[in-house]
Design an enzyme around this catalytic site. Sequence first.
Site: not given
Length: 525
Positions: A180-181
């Site tokens: 993810g981020g």
Amino acid sequence: MATPTDTTETAGEGPVEELLRLKRGAREGGDPAATERQHAKGKLTARERIDLLLDEGSFQEIETLRRHRATGFGMEARKPYTDGVVTGWGTVEGRTVFVYAHDFRIFGGALGEAHAAKIHKLMDLAAAAGAPLVSLNDGAGARIQEGVTALAGYGGIFQRNTRNSGVIPQISVMLGPCAGGAAYSPALTDFVFMVRETSQMFITGPDVVQAVTGEQVSQNGLGGADVHASVSGVCHLAYDDEESCLTDVRYLLSLLPANNRELPPYVATDDPADRRTDRLLELVPADPGMSYDMRTVIEEVVDDGETFEVHPTWATNVLCVLARLDGHVTGIVANQPSAMAGVLDIHASEKAARFVQMCDAFNIPILTLVDVPGFLPGVDQEHGGIIRHGAKLLYAYCNATVPRVSLIVRKAYGGAYIVMDSRSIGADVALAWPSNEIAVMGAEGAANVIFRRDIAAADDPEAVRQQKIKEYKAELMHPYYAAERGLVDDVVDPAETRATLVATFAMLRTKHADLPSRKHGNAPA
């Protein structure tokens, strides 16, 4: 026996004894079974990794007793010390290095508010002290139980990564999952190391990929070390185990300055500065169409043949290497004739541009070894933006203010000649071997264009074509054509290459150059 999260004072225990007990418990991680599970996966614990990275006994930990303040979802009953990340500083070969390491045994290394605050503080300390920052990544992403505050924590890390870029060296070591981020922090740093089988990086995992696109792929197939080291270029170096990975991180740190205000560390060498390099005549074929390994040329020239290659398995048609010349760290960009004939393409341009920018940011002189037939032609390259990506390398060189020396080993054709740090874009000194060929294009192609009518009208077109090729070479591609016009500063004997480069960089060591006053340039994206 009191647990690491128990603040109740044991009978007869004084404040110092209580402090030592709490810290000891925090360092042990609280759950021996979690440590066993980590080891069963072939992974070390956060503190074991730090011990491998730093000089023995040098680690100074901060915020050992930090705990989260989250409520709900059972978090009140789970408040372990360190909050899943170990932060502090120590030394590598006696030089200060800051480090944080996710502790996968605690919340899977997931990032929450307190966890992020510890990292923010450490990053600020590293910037204030002007020392490198190494992150040992092994975390499950944002802590879901803490919601948006966890996401905000990543934002603070990204902001500091960007603010510290080009100020202090930032190295990301991927030793577990990064999804993810969270993956954007390593992408913002100077170097990314990964370990095969145990580390993965991706924005969306295999389950999401399958749900959205129908593609089935494993975690390693999607974002494993070899994928990012050879296909995407996200990872600079991949290793089979954590020990060898961290050993090379230490070696890389020995080649980098502490910050952008210092020079890289000088190391005295017994390799004579004026050592002759006669072997180069054997290593490089005179025929510009024949292949050879440019690595052997680099090893022959640098101190003791020792090199540290960046991105060795991605965009292999260009080499990016850190090495020493007479004890001084030098960044080397070189075409690689043994891969795609050393042609420049999209990936090679990106790889070299990023490396040139890193060298310039950290005061590392740049040597460019040129043997390039041009840019790779093709619909895929044009549609993929070779113009834009090639301009990245051009921009990086033109923007660099460190000492820059280029050496044309054999051939330099077309726009690729200009881009590979030619005299015309600001190389401080441009050198060439006597066998060099500098031209708009190869003689065969040039003759076919210039003399196409003569060739077509001849009774023996091939004989005329060969004659015109010879004429073009004699007129415009002889080794001294560029030197006569000041585009090459000197034509050097290959056997004197090392001595000439050492002397030239020594002369440039006091170089000072200023860029125009501006907020920042607008580099090709």
